[in-house]
Each structure stands twice: as structure tokens, then as C-alpha cells.
Motif scaffolding. Structure first.
Motif, PDB file in Angstrom:
ATOM      1  N   LEU A 416      12.164 -57.696   5.161  1.00 53.00           N
ATOM      2  CA  LEU A 416      12.647 -58.111   3.857  1.00 53.00           C
ATOM      3  C   LEU A 416      12.873 -59.618   3.835  1.00 53.00           C
ATOM      4  O   LEU A 416      13.030 -60.257   4.870  1.00 53.00           O
ATOM      5  CB  LEU A 416      13.951 -57.399   3.492  1.00 53.00           C
ATOM      6  N   HIS A 417      12.919 -60.158   2.627  1.00 53.33           N
ATOM      7  CA  HIS A 417      13.201 -61.576   2.420  1.00 53.33           C
ATOM      8  C   HIS A 417      14.705 -61.809   2.513  1.00 53.33           C
ATOM      9  O   HIS A 417      15.501 -60.921   2.197  1.00 53.33           O
ATOM     10  CB  HIS A 417      12.692 -61.979   1.038  1.00 53.33           C
ATOM     11  N   GLY A 418      15.110 -63.000   2.963  1.00 51.30           N
ATOM     12  CA  GLY A 418      16.530 -63.316   3.035  1.00 51.30           C
ATOM     13  C   GLY A 418      17.222 -63.190   1.698  1.00 51.30           C
ATOM     14  O   GLY A 418      18.396 -62.813   1.621  1.00 51.30           O
ATOM     15  N   LYS A 419      16.493 -63.504   0.619  1.00 52.07           N
ATOM     16  CA  LYS A 419      17.075 -63.387  -0.719  1.00 52.07           C
ATOM     17  C   LYS A 419      17.371 -61.937  -1.094  1.00 52.07           C
ATOM     18  O   LYS A 419      18.123 -61.689  -2.035  1.00 52.07           O
ATOM     19  CB  LYS A 419      16.136 -64.000  -1.758  1.00 52.07           C
ATOM     20  N   SER A 420      16.779 -60.984  -0.373  1.00 51.04           N
ATOM     21  CA  SER A 420      17.067 -59.576  -0.647  1.00 51.04           C
ATOM     22  C   SER A 420      18.536 -59.262  -0.405  1.00 51.04           C
ATOM     23  O   SER A 420      19.076 -58.296  -0.956  1.00 51.04           O
ATOM     24  CB  SER A 420      16.206 -58.669   0.234  1.00 51.04           C
ATOM     25  N   PHE A 421      19.165 -60.092   0.427  1.00 56.95           N
ATOM     26  CA  PHE A 421      20.566 -59.847   0.738  1.00 56.95           C
ATOM     27  C   PHE A 421      21.448 -60.005  -0.489  1.00 56.95           C
ATOM     28  O   PHE A 421      22.457 -59.303  -0.634  1.00 56.95           O
ATOM     29  CB  PHE A 421      21.027 -60.801   1.843  1.00 56.95           C
ATOM     30  N   ILE A 422      21.069 -60.919  -1.406  1.00 57.40           N
ATOM     31  CA  ILE A 422      21.894 -61.156  -2.596  1.00 57.40           C
ATOM     32  C   ILE A 422      21.956 -59.905  -3.477  1.00 57.40           C
ATOM     33  O   ILE A 422      23.051 -59.445  -3.824  1.00 57.40           O
ATOM     34  CB  ILE A 422      21.373 -62.371  -3.386  1.00 57.40           C
ATOM     35  N   PRO A 423      20.812 -59.301  -3.871  1.00 55.70           N
ATOM     36  CA  PRO A 423      20.911 -58.043  -4.631  1.00 55.70           C
ATOM     37  C   PRO A 423      21.664 -56.953  -3.874  1.00 55.70           C
ATOM     38  O   PRO A 423      22.432 -56.190  -4.479  1.00 55.70           O
ATOM     39  CB  PRO A 423      19.447 -57.643  -4.858  1.00 55.70           C
ATOM     40  N   MET A 424      21.447 -56.887  -2.567  1.00 55.86           N
ATOM     41  CA  MET A 424      22.133 -55.858  -1.797  1.00 55.86           C
ATOM     42  C   MET A 424      23.638 -56.092  -1.800  1.00 55.86           C
ATOM     43  O   MET A 424      24.430 -55.148  -1.837  1.00 55.86           O
ATOM     44  CB  MET A 424      21.583 -55.819  -0.374  1.00 55.86           C
ATOM     45  N   LEU A 425      24.034 -57.359  -1.789  1.00 55.57           N
ATOM     46  CA  LEU A 425      25.457 -57.670  -1.838  1.00 55.57           C
ATOM     47  C   LEU A 425      26.040 -57.354  -3.206  1.00 55.57           C
ATOM     48  O   LEU A 425      27.137 -56.806  -3.324  1.00 55.57           O
ATOM     49  CB  LEU A 425      25.675 -59.151  -1.508  1.00 55.57           C
ATOM     50  N   ILE A 426      25.290 -57.690  -4.259  1.00 51.03           N
ATOM     51  CA  ILE A 426      25.733 -57.353  -5.623  1.00 51.03           C
ATOM     52  C   ILE A 426      25.882 -55.840  -5.761  1.00 51.03           C
ATOM     53  O   ILE A 426      26.701 -55.344  -6.525  1.00 51.03           O
ATOM     54  CB  ILE A 426      24.738 -57.904  -6.649  1.00 51.03           C
ATOM     55  N   GLY A 427      25.081 -55.092  -4.961  1.00 53.49           N
ATOM     56  CA  GLY A 427      25.150 -53.632  -4.987  1.00 53.49           C
ATOM     57  C   GLY A 427      26.516 -53.092  -4.618  1.00 53.49           C
ATOM     58  O   GLY A 427      26.853 -51.965  -4.975  1.00 53.49           O
ATOM     59  N   PHE A 428      27.335 -53.886  -3.912  1.00 51.58           N
ATOM     60  CA  PHE A 428      28.698 -53.451  -3.625  1.00 51.58           C
ATOM     61  C   PHE A 428      29.521 -53.372  -4.912  1.00 51.58           C
ATOM     62  O   PHE A 428      30.522 -52.661  -4.957  1.00 51.58           O
ATOM     63  CB  PHE A 428      29.381 -54.414  -2.643  1.00 51.58           C
ATOM     64  N   GLY A 429      29.096 -54.119  -5.941  1.00 51.51           N
ATOM     65  CA  GLY A 429      29.776 -54.026  -7.235  1.00 51.51           C
ATOM     66  C   GLY A 429      29.179 -52.919  -8.079  1.00 51.51           C
ATOM     67  O   GLY A 429      29.865 -51.988  -8.476  1.00 51.51           O
ATOM     68  N   CYS A 430      27.862 -53.024  -8.330  1.00 54.13           N
ATOM     69  CA  CYS A 430      27.179 -52.013  -9.137  1.00 54.13           C
ATOM     70  C   CYS A 430      25.686 -52.099  -8.847  1.00 54.13           C
ATOM     71  O   CYS A 430      25.128 -53.201  -8.760  1.00 54.13           O
ATOM     72  CB  CYS A 430      27.449 -52.239 -10.623  1.00 54.13           C
ATOM     73  N   SER A 431      25.041 -50.950  -8.731  1.00 55.69           N
ATOM     74  CA  SER A 431      23.612 -50.923  -8.403  1.00 55.69           C
ATOM     75  C   SER A 431      22.747 -51.432  -9.547  1.00 55.69           C
ATOM     76  O   SER A 431      21.658 -51.953  -9.308  1.00 55.69           O
ATOM     77  CB  SER A 431      23.183 -49.486  -8.047  1.00 55.69           C
ATOM     78  N   VAL A 432      23.215 -51.288 -10.787  1.00 59.31           N
ATOM     79  CA  VAL A 432      22.384 -51.680 -11.935  1.00 59.31           C
ATOM     80  C   VAL A 432      22.113 -53.186 -11.946  1.00 59.31           C
ATOM     81  O   VAL A 432      20.959 -53.612 -11.938  1.00 59.31           O
ATOM     82  CB  VAL A 432      23.003 -51.189 -13.249  1.00 59.31           C
TER      83      VAL A 432
END
Length: 736
Positions: A416-432
Motif C-alpha cells: 500500500l501507499h503511505g497515504k493509505s494510512f490517512i484514510p485508515m486513520l480517519i476510519g477510526f472516526g467513521c468508515s464513510v
């Protein structure tokens, strides 16, 4: 007389644009999506004198070449919506990199205000700016700001007003430099047209002129875009605009022109055009930016030496996440008790409207369905707000960008790309919104892999489930460690799943990681509270709309059909016999409570929900679950938080909410800690809510990937949870 102007706020990621937006608009913000796409659109209002300013926060972007959805949206908004003023928020400590977007905004010929943000950081690095000359070079007013301290905001508003007024009455300010086109030497070339821009050298200019002349003669294109600007973008190989050119003559000329430029210069037209812009920026910076002495390592540099080191980076990140979870539970416990007590009193007050012992369906709907269902979700609002508060602090301090940098080492190993971590981190708030955030990834394989595994991050909707289960089955000292374990399990499963996807269905090379690290800064109370409230408000709206509706439906499903009359009569006879028997009051109360519980369970078994749950029970038993848990899990597919409300309905604790431990006591008496852990594990891994499936379909533009996500996560949840339960039972840990 009151007037309104529209202001677009543009800037690179991590330039402090969001902080400036919050300072300008405060609480008067509206969050939605751009029409037709799922990229977030923020708008706010600000009064300044007799002017109402509508401020639109454009997506963060490095350029307007439209490589990503964010760049395309920012550019199209400026071109199509034609805002009165564009405010470019610039990281003053990294001026040369930020001015690339400024030059592109100038090429559009927009009324421009430049906000040199983080000017305090730039000065601490020894940079001094000749603002008068810089303003003259770009033909725009310049304001120095320090967003997180609110410095320069009033001056920025003044500049916005004067620039908007100059646009409306261009002849009034003859002494002010016009926003003109820039030559290769960077000199102002007089009054602007929307085509104003950099002069790119003889060969490039020749090809621009040929394409421009064809555009000006084409009735289908003329007037839609400025001819010169469009010619430059076509030669830059702008895919979005090329697709909208129907004339084969223009398309063929663009292709020939690009080939001629490459033959003459030895480089692609796109590279030559970008190089000309950077050459101009370099010239301007040489003239207007002065550095006092050799820059010393900044505080950010010294912190990064530790925070981003190979040895300490990931351990420090894990420790920070652990502290976040500890904060969530420790500080959230008292206000949770207050909310629970308030809803218990409300339920008791509503119950008093009917005679004691009344079986009124309306009473049951209000107390058990609405108050019990919604209250059972809102009670976890303190946990949600504290989690969002901690994430907002980490984001605003600049640490989150470092976390993405740190995690790139791991991300690259799993494909995965390093930037993938940002969406995954936002996923702790909400997956949408997390799935929406995958638009920042240029590679479609990276996007798909990331959005498919994002639901394995424990979203805020799952937190109420953990907050219910953990205190019910584990001692206080284990609360934070258990929460840490469940969150870490989700991360590890996401990593393994991503690796599997990138080596099978989504095989292919990843795009290299490139991200600028902003300087560390002290988060402002105003900023983090706004971020916390925005996300918390989304949760509250779900509680008051979706969850309210689902709670009513689930109440109906658990209340109807009613028990047969002969069955109800049997329970009434038992109560009558207990009342007539010679027993102590304590024994009589205990036996009546037992009859009440038996009747409640009989009613639930006979209901629609109970019948469906019993039909699933043979499969659920492999995971240690009974039909009651199964009934709640079905409702949780609509929204994960509903699981808590449904368990309250299943165990008939509507009026028993007067005691904060009522539902936990019911669970503790019915199941073992192993089953409690398996509930959390299944809710962590299983199919996400309906909204997540819908947004996956929209972002992937395919029902195939959305259904693959739904089925894949459901199967994975069953296999892993059943395995854990069966192993635990064999080890003697316990079952139902």
C-alpha cells in the motif's frame, strides 16, 4: 446596503488552510459534498462591515493540473463558480513550493489575495519578505497571518473586501497593481486577461498560439474556457480537458505540438511547462525573500529526529494510541453516568403517565423503543467526543502527517501507499469519510485495496459496543488494555488483508510516497473543539434520525406478534399464585422478577426478531452466540451503534435503566468473558453498516467490489470468531 461576496479558500495540504477557515467562519459552518462527488465541501459565513462573506474551503491541492479529484474540484469551482476572490493560503516557511499553485491561479486570471500563513515559523527560520515587491510581482494583496493564533485575520478580511470591490469597479484603484500576466522574467505585463500566465519560451509559445487559434475558431469550445489557458492545459496533457475536446483537428494539433516541443527541447511538453513556472518562481524568490544567516535546525526538526526515527517511530505511535484509548475511558466514565441517569429519569417520568403495571404498547414504544434505544446510544457520546478530540489534537499539532510518514515503511511492505494510512486513520472516526479520503491516492489499485480494508479500523460506531462489553466482563484495570487489543487486532487484520489483496486480486506496483511534513504547532482550543463538534454532531444526527428509526423498527420486531392469550394467562396465573403464597417480601419480589424475565423471554422468542434469531442460532452457536445476540447483530448491520440499543430491548431493561449496571449485569449473568470478547471481535470484523457498503459502491463505481467487501468481511468475521471461541472453549475458558 448589505451585499454578499463569495470567497474560495485554496492552498496546499498542511498549509494551515483549515485553521484559517475556522478562524474566519467559527461555528457558522456547513459541511456537505460537492454535487455529484463525495469529496467534502465546507462552507461558512462571516460578516465584515456591511458585507456578508460566503467562504468555500476548497480541497487541499498542490496544483490545478487535475491529477486527482481534489485538484479537479478546486479548479472547476474557480472556473465555473467564478468566486469574487480567491484567497491562496501559503505556508510562508516553504514559499517556493507553495508559489507553484499561486502561479497557476494567476494563469486563471482570478482576483487573488495571498495569505502568507505560518509567518512566525518563517521568521524563526530567518526568512524576511519584501512584501511590497512580492505583491507587485503577483499583482495581489498580501497579508501575513498566523492562523492558529488568529493573527492577521482582520487584515485578511480587509484585503478580501478591497479586492472584491476592485473587481466590481476596476477603474477605481488605478494606483494598485493589476493581477496581470507574468513574463519569463516575472515582470507585470499590464491589465490581465484570464489567459495571463508564464511565457514558456519560443517553441512552446509557438505551439500554444497554433492551438489557441484553433480553439478560438471552434464554436463548440469558444467561451467555455479562456483560449490560451485551455491551449496550455491541453499541451500539458490534461486528461480531463482532453476528453472534453470533440474536435479531432484540435486533438491532432495538440498531439503534434507536444511532439514538436519534445523534439525541440528533449523533454515532454508537460515537463517544459512546469520547469518554466518553477524558473519564474525561483527568480521571484531570489528578489523578494531574504535569509538572515544559516538556518538553524528548527524545533520541528529536532522533534522529528526522535518521532520519525526507525527505532522509536512506531513504538511512540502505538503508545500515543494507547494513551488516547485510556483518555477515552477514564474521562468519559463520569459524563456517561450523568447521561444514563438523565435518560433513566426521563423513562421513569414517561412511565408514570400510565398506571403501574400497564401493558400499553404506546408506553412500551416510548420507554423501551425511543428513550431506551436512542438513550442507549447517546450515553456513549462522551467517549465519541473524547476520541475525536484526541485525534483533532494530533491532526492540528502536525503529528498525523508524521504518522503517515512513519507508517509508509510498513505500508510499502504490504503493497500500500503511505497515504493509505490517512484514510485508515480517519476510519477510526467513521468508515464513510475514510473511504471518501481514498481519493487522495492516485493509483486505482491502492484506492481499492485501501477502501476494502478501511472497515477493519474500529470506527466510532463500534466504540459504544466496546464501552458496553468491556466493563461488563473485564475488571477496571483491563479496560484500556482490552480496548487497545481490539483496536490493534483490527489494524493487524487490515494489514494482512491489504497484503493479500495486493498480491492477488489487486496485484501491481504502488506509487512512491511523497508528502510534505508541516511544522509542529500548538493546537488551538477553538480549532480542536470545532473538529470535535463536527464529528460528534454527525454521531448525534445519526442517533436522532437513523438510529431513532431503527430503534422503532427493532422495537416493533421484538414486540409483535404478541404472545397467545393462553400463554399470557399462564404467566398471570403464576403471578397470582406467588402473590397469594405465604412468602417473605424479598422472596416474593425475587420470584415475581423471575416470572417477569421468563415472560419477557417468551415474548421475544415469539416475536419476528426472535424467530429470525432462532433460525440463525445453529450457525451462531459456533461463535458462542445465542439467538438474542444474533437478533442484535442483525440490527447492527444498519448501524453498528444499534447493537447496544437492541441488546437493551432484547433484555427488557427499558425501566431498569435507573441502575447504570442493569444491562451489563444481564450480560454478565448470561455469558462468559470469552463470549464477550467474541462479540467485540465479530463486530470489529463483520460487514460494516449499510452506509459504508453504499459509499464503497459509489467510490469504486462497482457493485462487485461493494458486495465483495460485504461478503468477504462477513465470512472473515465468522471464521475468525468461531476459531477463537472454539479454541477458547477447548482451553476451558468457557462458553455460553
Amino acid at each position: 446596503m448589505k451585499r454578499q461576496i463569495v470567497v474560495a479558500l485554496a492552498g496546499n495540504p498542511n498549509s494551515g488552510k483549515t485553521t484559517i477557515f475556522n478562524q474566519l467562519t467559527g461555528a457558522r459552518q456547513h459541511v456537505g459534498n460537492y454535487p455529484g462527488v463525495t469529496v467534502e465541501r465546507k462552507e461558512g459565513l462571516r460578516r465584515h462591515g456591511d458585507t456578508e462573506i460566503r467562504i468555500v474551503d476548497l480541497p487541499g491541492t498542490y496544483s490545478l493540473t487535475a491529477y486527482s479529484e481534489e485538484e479537479l474540484i478546486a479548479r472547476n469551482f474557480i472556473i465555473e463558480e467564478k468566486p469574487d476572490v480567491v484567497v491562496h493560503v501559503i505556508d510562508a516557511s516553504n514559499l517556493e513550493r507553495n508559489l507553484y499553485l499561486t502561479v497557476q491561479l494567476m494563469e486563471l486570471g482570478v482576483p487573488l489575495v495571498m495569505a502568507l500563513n505560518m509567518s512566525d515559523v518563517a521568521k524563526s527560520k530567518g526568512y524576511r519578505f519584501d512584501l511590497k515587491k512580492l505583491s507587485h510581482r503577483f499583482g495581489a494583496e498580501i497579508v501575513e497571518t498566523v492562523g492558529h493564533k488568529g493573527r492577521g485575520i482582520r487584515e485578511l478580511l480587509d484585503a478580501i473586501s478591497s479586492t472584491a470591490e476592485a473587481k466590481r469597479s476596476p477603474g477605481k484603484e488605478k494606483g494598485k497593481p493589476a493581477a496581470g500576466s507574468l513574463s519569463a522574467r516575472g515582470s507585470i505585463r499590464g491589465a490581465p486577461s484570464r489567459s495571463g500566465g508564464v511565457r514558456y519560451g519560443e517553441e512552446v509559445e509557438k505551439q500554444i498560439a497554433v492551438v489557441q487559434s484553433l480553439i478560438e475558431r471552434d464554436d463548440g469550445i469558444r467561451g467555455s474556457y479562456d483560449a490560451r489557458w485551455l491551449a496550455v492545459k491541453l499541451l500539458e496533457n490534461d486528461g480531463y480537458l482532453l476528453e472534453r475536446i470533440g474536435s479531432m483537428q484540435i486533438r491532432n494539433q495538440v498531439s503534434r505540438g507536444a511532439d514538436l516541443i519534445e523534439k525541440a527541447t528533449g523533454q515532454s511538453a508537460e515537463t517544459v511547462i512546469a520547469a518554466a513556472r518553477y524558473e519564474l518562481i525561483f527568480t521571484i524568490c531570489q528578489e523578494t525573500v531574504h535569509s538572515q544567516g544559516q538556518p538553524r535546525p528548527s524545533l520541528s526538526d529536532r522533534i522529528d529526529a526522535v518521532v520519525t526515527s526507525r527505532a522509536l517511530g512506531i513504538p511512540l505511535f502505538l503508545v500515543l494510541m494507547y494513551l488516547v484509548f485510556q483518555l477515552t475511558f477514564t474521562l468519559g466514565d463520569p459524563p456517561m453516568g450523568w447521561i444514563e441517569e438523565a435518560f433513566a429519569r426521563l423513562g421513569e417520568s414517561v412511565s408514570s403517565w400510565w398506571p403501574e403495571g400497564s401493558e400499553s404498547p404506546l408506553k412500551s414504544l416510548l420507554v423501551d423503543g425511543i428513550i431506551g434505544g436512542v438513550g442507549g446510544v447517546i450515553v456513549f457520546l462522551p467517549n465519541i467526543l473524547l476520541l475525536f478530540l484526541a485525534i483533532a489534537i494530533l491532526e492540528d499539532s502536525g503529528y498525523m502527517a508524521r504518522a503517515a510518514f512513519i507508517m509508509d515503511r510498513l505500508m510499502s511492505k504490504i503493497g500500500l501507499h503511505g497515504k493509505s494510512f490517512i484514510p485508515m486513520l480517519i476510519g477510526f472516526g467513521c468508515s464513510v469519510p475514510a473511504i471518501m479520503a481514498t481519493r487522495t491516492l492516485e493509483n486505482r489499485r491502492d484506492r481499492l485495496a485501501t477502501m476494502l480494508v478501511v472497515p477493519l479500523m474500529s470506527c466510532g460506531a463500534r466504540l459504544p459496543i466496546y464501552a458496553l462489553i468491556i466493563p461488563a466482563f473485564f475488571p477496571r484495570a483491563w479496560h484500556a488494555p482490552m480496548l487497545w487489543v481490539i483496536y490493534t487486532t483490527g489494524i493487524l487484520l487490515a494489514v494482512l488483508s491489504a497484503r493479500l489483496l495486493r498480491s492477488t486480486l489487486l496485484r501491481g506496483a504502488s506509487v512512491p510516497f511523497v508528502m510534505e511534513l508541516p511544522p509542529y504547532r500548538m493546537p488551538t482550543l477553538r480549532g480542536v473543539l470545532i473538529h470535535m463538534w463536527e464529528r460528534g454532531w454527525v454521531y448525534l444526527k445519526k442517533a436522532g434520525t437513523i438510529i431513532l428509526g431503527i430503534s422503532i423498527l427493532l422495537w416493533a420486531a421484538t414486540s409483535f406478534p404478541s404472545l397467545p392469550e393462553e400463554e399470557s394467562a399462564r404467566f398471570e396465573m403464576s403471578r397470582s399464585q406467588i402473590q397469594q403464597a405465604e412468602l417473605t417480601e424479598e422472596m416474593r419480589a425475587e420470584m415475581l422478577a423471575s416470572i417477569d424475565n421468563e415472560e419477557a423471554e417468551a415474548k421475544l422468542r415469539h416475536s419476528f426478531a426472535g424467530r429470525f434469531g432462532r433460525a440463525l442460532e445453529p450457525v451462531l452457536q459456533l461463535m458462542g452466540f445465542d439467538w438474542k445476540i444474533g437478533t442484535a447483530l442483525v440490527g447492527a448491520f444498519a448501524a453498528k451503534e444499534v447493537f447496544v440499543a437492541q441488546m437493551g430491548i432484547v433484555y427488557s431493561v427499558g425501566e431498569a435503566d435507573e441502575e447504570s449496571e442493569s444491562l451489563r449485569e444481564k450480560l454478565r449473568s448470561s455469558y462468559t468473558p470469552l463470549v464477550g470478547f467474541c462479540i467485540m471481535l465479530f463486530c470489529l470484523i463483520s460487514a460494516p453498516c449499510m452506509a459504508t457498503i453504499a459509499i464503497t459502491r459509489r467510490e469504486s463505481n462497482s457493485w462487485r467490489w461493494a458486495l465483495f467487501q460485504l461478503g468477504g468481511l462477513s465470512v472473515m468475521a465468522f471464521v475468525i470468531t468461531a476459531t477463537v471461541f472454539q479454541i477458547g472453549r477447548l482451553m476451558g475458558i468457557g462458553g455460553v
